[in-house]
Design a protein around this motif. Structure first.
Motif, PDB file in Angstrom:
ATOM      1  N   ARG A 166       0.814  -1.221   0.000  1.00  6.06           N
ATOM      2  CA  ARG A 166       0.000   0.000   0.000  1.00  6.06           C
ATOM      3  C   ARG A 166       0.843   1.265   0.000  1.00  6.06           C
ATOM      4  NH1 ARG A 166      -4.348  -1.941   4.555  1.00  6.06           N
ATOM      5  NH2 ARG A 166      -5.785  -2.992   3.127  1.00  6.06           N
ATOM      6  N   ALA A 167       2.008   1.244   0.652  1.00  7.22           N
ATOM      7  CA  ALA A 167       2.747   2.480   0.904  1.00  7.22           C
ATOM      8  C   ALA A 167       4.052   2.623   0.122  1.00  7.22           C
ATOM      9  CB  ALA A 167       3.048   2.596   2.395  1.00  7.22           C
ATOM     10  N   ALA A 168       4.615   1.537  -0.364  1.00 11.22           N
ATOM     11  CA  ALA A 168       5.930   1.613  -1.019  1.00 11.22           C
ATOM     12  C   ALA A 168       5.870   2.429  -2.305  1.00 11.22           C
ATOM     13  CB  ALA A 168       6.453   0.206  -1.317  1.00 11.22           C
ATOM     14  N   SER A 169       6.994   3.070  -2.605  1.00  5.99           N
ATOM     15  CA  SER A 169       7.094   3.796  -3.866  1.00  5.99           C
ATOM     16  C   SER A 169       8.296   3.320  -4.694  1.00  5.99           C
ATOM     17  CB  SER A 169       7.198   5.304  -3.600  1.00  5.99           C
ATOM     18  OG  SER A 169       8.328   5.600  -2.832  1.00  5.99           O
ATOM     19  N   ASP A 170       9.114   2.448  -4.133  1.00  3.45           N
ATOM     20  CA  ASP A 170      10.276   1.912  -4.829  1.00  3.45           C
ATOM     21  C   ASP A 170       9.838   0.815  -5.807  1.00  3.45           C
ATOM     22  OD1 ASP A 170      12.929   1.174  -5.505  1.00  3.45           O
ATOM     23  OD2 ASP A 170      12.898  -0.370  -3.942  1.00  3.45           O
ATOM     24  N   PRO A 171      10.064   1.012  -7.109  1.00  5.64           N
ATOM     25  CA  PRO A 171       9.624   0.015  -8.082  1.00  5.64           C
ATOM     26  C   PRO A 171      10.168  -1.392  -7.820  1.00  5.64           C
ATOM     27  CG  PRO A 171      10.268   2.023  -9.204  1.00  5.64           C
ATOM     28  CD  PRO A 171      10.661   2.180  -7.764  1.00  5.64           C
ATOM     29  N   ALA A 172      11.411  -1.499  -7.391  1.00  2.38           N
ATOM     30  CA  ALA A 172      11.987  -2.824  -7.132  1.00  2.38           C
ATOM     31  C   ALA A 172      11.265  -3.526  -5.985  1.00  2.38           C
ATOM     32  CB  ALA A 172      13.471  -2.705  -6.827  1.00  2.38           C
ATOM     33  N   ALA A 173      10.932  -2.789  -4.948  1.00  2.00           N
ATOM     34  CA  ALA A 173      10.212  -3.371  -3.814  1.00  2.00           C
ATOM     35  C   ALA A 173       8.816  -3.811  -4.237  1.00  2.00           C
ATOM     36  CB  ALA A 173      10.131  -2.373  -2.666  1.00  2.00           C
ATOM     37  N   LEU A 174       8.165  -3.004  -5.056  1.00  2.73           N
ATOM     38  CA  LEU A 174       6.820  -3.344  -5.518  1.00  2.73           C
ATOM     39  C   LEU A 174       6.856  -4.562  -6.434  1.00  2.73           C
ATOM     40  CD1 LEU A 174       5.636   0.300  -6.061  1.00  2.73           C
ATOM     41  CD2 LEU A 174       4.733  -1.295  -4.354  1.00  2.73           C
ATOM     42  N   ARG A 175       7.862  -4.651  -7.280  1.00  2.00           N
ATOM     43  CA  ARG A 175       8.003  -5.830  -8.146  1.00  2.00           C
ATOM     44  C   ARG A 175       8.197  -7.094  -7.306  1.00  2.00           C
ATOM     45  NH1 ARG A 175      11.176  -2.030 -11.340  1.00  2.00           N
ATOM     46  NH2 ARG A 175      10.010  -1.622 -13.261  1.00  2.00           N
ATOM     47  N   ALA A 176       8.989  -6.997  -6.251  1.00  2.00           N
ATOM     48  CA  ALA A 176       9.236  -8.152  -5.386  1.00  2.00           C
ATOM     49  C   ALA A 176       7.958  -8.606  -4.689  1.00  2.00           C
ATOM     50  CB  ALA A 176      10.311  -7.813  -4.359  1.00  2.00           C
ATOM     51  N   LEU A 177       7.126  -7.667  -4.291  1.00  2.00           N
ATOM     52  CA  LEU A 177       5.883  -8.012  -3.612  1.00  2.00           C
ATOM     53  C   LEU A 177       4.890  -8.716  -4.534  1.00  2.00           C
ATOM     54  CD1 LEU A 177       5.434  -4.777  -1.506  1.00  2.00           C
ATOM     55  CD2 LEU A 177       5.726  -7.095  -0.599  1.00  2.00           C
ATOM     56  N   ALA A 178       5.028  -8.512  -5.833  1.00  2.00           N
ATOM     57  CA  ALA A 178       4.103  -9.134  -6.779  1.00  2.00           C
ATOM     58  C   ALA A 178       4.236 -10.648  -6.801  1.00  2.00           C
ATOM     59  CB  ALA A 178       4.316  -8.562  -8.175  1.00  2.00           C
ATOM     60  N   GLY A 179       5.286 -11.178  -6.240  1.00  2.00           N
ATOM     61  CA  GLY A 179       5.484 -12.622  -6.235  1.00  2.00           C
ATOM     62  C   GLY A 179       4.988 -13.335  -4.996  1.00  2.00           C
ATOM     63  N   THR A 180       4.244 -12.656  -4.137  1.00  2.00           N
ATOM     64  CA  THR A 180       3.805 -13.292  -2.894  1.00  2.00           C
ATOM     65  C   THR A 180       2.736 -14.354  -3.113  1.00  2.00           C
ATOM     66  OG1 THR A 180       2.083 -11.658  -2.445  1.00  2.00           O
ATOM     67  CG2 THR A 180       4.295 -11.222  -1.517  1.00  2.00           C
ATOM     68  N   GLY A 181       1.928 -14.206  -4.167  1.00  2.00           N
ATOM     69  CA  GLY A 181       0.862 -15.164  -4.412  1.00  2.00           C
ATOM     70  C   GLY A 181      -0.387 -14.942  -3.574  1.00  2.00           C
ATOM     71  N   LEU A 182      -0.427 -13.825  -2.855  1.00  2.00           N
ATOM     72  CA  LEU A 182      -1.581 -13.527  -2.007  1.00  2.00           C
ATOM     73  C   LEU A 182      -2.495 -12.522  -2.707  1.00  2.00           C
ATOM     74  CD1 LEU A 182       0.397 -13.164   1.331  1.00  2.00           C
ATOM     75  CD2 LEU A 182      -1.039 -15.085   0.635  1.00  2.00           C
ATOM     76  N   PRO A 183      -3.777 -12.845  -2.873  1.00  2.00           N
ATOM     77  CA  PRO A 183      -4.656 -11.966  -3.633  1.00  2.00           C
ATOM     78  C   PRO A 183      -4.794 -10.567  -3.049  1.00  2.00           C
ATOM     79  CG  PRO A 183      -5.904 -13.804  -2.689  1.00  2.00           C
ATOM     80  CD  PRO A 183      -4.457 -14.047  -2.425  1.00  2.00           C
ATOM     81  N   PHE A 184      -4.806 -10.433  -1.728  1.00  2.00           N
ATOM     82  CA  PHE A 184      -4.959  -9.101  -1.147  1.00  2.00           C
ATOM     83  C   PHE A 184      -3.711  -8.242  -1.350  1.00  2.00           C
ATOM     84  CE2 PHE A 184      -3.696 -11.952   2.262  1.00  2.00           C
ATOM     85  CZ  PHE A 184      -2.690 -11.272   2.919  1.00  2.00           C
ATOM     86  N   ILE A 185      -2.555  -8.860  -1.477  1.00  2.00           N
ATOM     87  CA  ILE A 185      -1.330  -8.123  -1.787  1.00  2.00           C
ATOM     88  C   ILE A 185      -1.387  -7.654  -3.243  1.00  2.00           C
ATOM     89  CG2 ILE A 185       1.191  -8.226  -1.956  1.00  2.00           C
ATOM     90  CD1 ILE A 185       0.155  -8.467   0.928  1.00  2.00           C
ATOM     91  N   ASP A 186      -1.800  -8.543  -4.136  1.00  2.00           N
ATOM     92  CA  ASP A 186      -1.915  -8.177  -5.548  1.00  2.00           C
ATOM     93  C   ASP A 186      -2.886  -7.012  -5.729  1.00  2.00           C
ATOM     94  OD1 ASP A 186      -0.151 -10.217  -6.111  1.00  2.00           O
ATOM     95  OD2 ASP A 186      -1.702 -11.615  -6.798  1.00  2.00           O
ATOM     96  N   GLN A 187      -4.006  -7.034  -5.024  1.00  2.00           N
ATOM     97  CA  GLN A 187      -4.984  -5.954  -5.142  1.00  2.00           C
ATOM     98  C   GLN A 187      -4.431  -4.648  -4.589  1.00  2.00           C
ATOM     99  OE1 GLN A 187      -8.809  -7.237  -3.653  1.00  2.00           O
ATOM    100  NE2 GLN A 187      -8.639  -9.146  -4.786  1.00  2.00           N
ATOM    101  N   ALA A 188      -3.691  -4.711  -3.500  1.00  2.00           N
ATOM    102  CA  ALA A 188      -3.077  -3.501  -2.941  1.00  2.00           C
ATOM    103  C   ALA A 188      -2.031  -2.938  -3.904  1.00  2.00           C
ATOM    104  CB  ALA A 188      -2.447  -3.799  -1.579  1.00  2.00           C
ATOM    105  N   LEU A 189      -1.273  -3.810  -4.545  1.00  2.00           N
ATOM    106  CA  LEU A 189      -0.289  -3.350  -5.525  1.00  2.00           C
ATOM    107  C   LEU A 189      -0.975  -2.659  -6.707  1.00  2.00           C
ATOM    108  CD1 LEU A 189       2.108  -6.418  -5.604  1.00  2.00           C
ATOM    109  CD2 LEU A 189       2.687  -4.115  -4.826  1.00  2.00           C
ATOM    110  N   ALA A 190      -2.076  -3.225  -7.163  1.00  2.00           N
ATOM    111  CA  ALA A 190      -2.799  -2.628  -8.289  1.00  2.00           C
ATOM    112  C   ALA A 190      -3.370  -1.263  -7.923  1.00  2.00           C
ATOM    113  CB  ALA A 190      -3.907  -3.566  -8.748  1.00  2.00           C
ATOM    114  N   ALA A 191      -3.669  -1.048  -6.653  1.00  2.00           N
ATOM    115  CA  ALA A 191      -4.208   0.236  -6.212  1.00  2.00           C
ATOM    116  C   ALA A 191      -3.121   1.264  -5.903  1.00  2.00           C
ATOM    117  CB  ALA A 191      -5.080   0.033  -4.975  1.00  2.00           C
ATOM    118  N   ASN A 192      -1.878   0.817  -5.763  1.00  2.00           N
ATOM    119  CA  ASN A 192      -0.776   1.724  -5.448  1.00  2.00           C
ATOM    120  C   ASN A 192      -0.361   2.483  -6.705  1.00  2.00           C
ATOM    121  OD1 ASN A 192       1.819   2.848  -5.010  1.00  2.00           O
ATOM    122  ND2 ASN A 192       2.283   1.333  -3.444  1.00  2.00           N
ATOM    123  N   PRO A 193      -0.412   3.815  -6.697  1.00  2.00           N
ATOM    124  CA  PRO A 193      -0.072   4.578  -7.902  1.00  2.00           C
ATOM    125  C   PRO A 193       1.395   4.479  -8.314  1.00  2.00           C
ATOM    126  CG  PRO A 193      -0.423   6.058  -6.048  1.00  2.00           C
ATOM    127  CD  PRO A 193      -0.802   4.676  -5.583  1.00  2.00           C
TER     128      PRO A 193
END
Length: 74
Positions: free
Chosen positions: A12-39
């Motif tokens: 929800r809060a990160a702005s670093d592209p590398a950190a956001l890319r890493a989070l995309a691999g968690t496999g958790l739907p609520f994380i994926d949805q939060a990433l999609a909502a993060n500008p």
């Protein structure tokens, strides 16, 4: 060791592209949805998220968020 709640807060809060890319691999739907909502989520990660499959409800919600993502409109 980070918990799912830690990952959610970062998605929800990160702005670093590398950190956001890493989070995309968690496999958790609520994380994926939060990433999609993060500008700050980079377009390549949004493209990756558009192909993720969890369940019909989660998939449709995620695709909607990806479609509305500011980075996806660039």
């Amino acid at each position: 060791m980070p918990t799912p709640a830690d990952h959610l807060a970062a998605a929800r809060a990160a702005s670093d592209p590398a950190a956001l890319r890493a989070l995309a691999g968690t496999g958790l739907p609520f994380i994926d949805q939060a990433l999609a909502a993060n500008p700050h989520t980079p377009p390549d990660t949004l493209t990756q998220l558009a192909g993720v499959r969890h369940s019909a409800w989660n998939d449709n919600r995620l695709r909607g968020r990806v479609a509305r993502a500011p980075a996806g409109r660039a």
